[in-house]
Write an enzyme that holds these catalytic residues in place. Sequence first.
Site, PDB file in Angstrom:
ATOM      1  N   GLU A 179      77.525  79.369 -47.134  1.00  0.00           N
ATOM      2  CA  GLU A 179      77.625  78.744 -45.810  1.00  0.00           C
ATOM      3  C   GLU A 179      78.356  79.653 -44.829  1.00  0.00           C
ATOM      4  O   GLU A 179      79.524  79.970 -45.040  1.00  0.00           O
ATOM      5  CB  GLU A 179      78.386  77.414 -45.913  1.00  0.00           C
ATOM      6  CG  GLU A 179      78.636  76.756 -44.572  1.00  0.00           C
ATOM      7  CD  GLU A 179      79.616  75.596 -44.666  1.00  0.00           C
ATOM      8  OE1 GLU A 179      79.740  74.855 -43.678  1.00  0.00           O
ATOM      9  OE2 GLU A 179      80.279  75.446 -45.715  1.00  0.00           O
ATOM     10  N   GLU A 235      80.273  65.642 -42.274  1.00  0.00           N
ATOM     11  CA  GLU A 235      81.497  66.380 -42.561  1.00  0.00           C
ATOM     12  C   GLU A 235      82.248  66.594 -41.248  1.00  0.00           C
ATOM     13  O   GLU A 235      82.228  67.668 -40.660  1.00  0.00           O
ATOM     14  CB  GLU A 235      81.185  67.729 -43.228  1.00  0.00           C
ATOM     15  CG  GLU A 235      82.432  68.441 -43.736  1.00  0.00           C
ATOM     16  CD  GLU A 235      82.177  69.894 -44.107  1.00  0.00           C
ATOM     17  OE1 GLU A 235      82.486  70.284 -45.237  1.00  0.00           O
ATOM     18  OE2 GLU A 235      81.642  70.635 -43.248  1.00  0.00           O
TER      19      GLU A 235
END
Length: 254
Positions: free
Chosen positions: A137, A234
Site C-alpha cells: 500500500e 479506515e
Amino acid sequence: MPRFAANLSFLFKEYPLLERFAEAKACGFTAVEVLFPYDEPASEVAQRMADLGLDMVLINVPPPNYTGGQRGFAAVPELEERFRRDFKRALRYAQFLGAQHMHIMAGKAKGEAAHETYTRNLAWAAKEAPELSLTIEPINGQDMPGYFLDDFDLAVEVLDAVNAPNLGLQFDAYHAQIITGDALAAWTRYAPYVRHIQIAGAPERHEPVQGLIDYPEFFRRVDESGYTGWISAEYMPKARTKDGLDWFNDFRAR
C-alpha cells in the site's frame, strides 16, 4: 454495490478491541479488518468472529503493533532477517483467523538498496504464502515521513518486478488523494492491480462523506471496474463511530 468492512483499529475505539467485533456486527458490518491484532490471542479473536459470523478481511505485517516500533521492515536492508521472522509469525496468525489479505508494510528506507531489499523480500513472501493474498500500500509522506512506498508508480514497478500471482495493490483512496491529488483518476489508472480498497475522507481522514473525494462517483467507478472485493472503512470518526455511519446506512438501505 460495494461491500463494506469495518476497520476495527480505527472504528469503535470507544470499546476494547475484543468488544468492537460485536459493535461492528450490530451496526450491520459482516466483515472486519484489524491492522495489528497480535496483542490478543488468535483463538479468542477467531471465536469472536465465529460467534458473530464475521469475516476477517485483512491484517498487517509486522507484529505486534505501532507502539514504540517501526512501521514495517520489508524495505529496510539491515532488517531482512527480522522481516522474514516476523512474516512467518504473522502468517500463522492470518491463517488461524482465515484472513483474506495480509498487508506487508515497507518501513522507512530510501535508495537502491531499499528497493532491492523490498523486491527480494516480497518475492520471498509470495513464495512463502502461495495460498494467501498479499498486498502493498502506498502511504503518503505527510502521515508517514520517510516511508519507502510513498508512490503508486513505484508500487506498480515493484509489483511488475516481483510478478507474483498472490501479490497485489492495496488502494487506500485517502492516501491516493494526498499522493496524487486525484483519487478517482488514480483508481482509473491503477485499478487492474488492486485487490483491496480502503476509504476515508480527505484531507482530514474522517467519515467518507465530505472533502476532496467524490465517493458516490468513486463507488460507481469501482462497480464498473468489476471489482468484487471488500471496501474497508479506515477513517477516524469525528465523534462516536455509530453517530457517523449515515453514509454506510444509506448504502445498506439501497
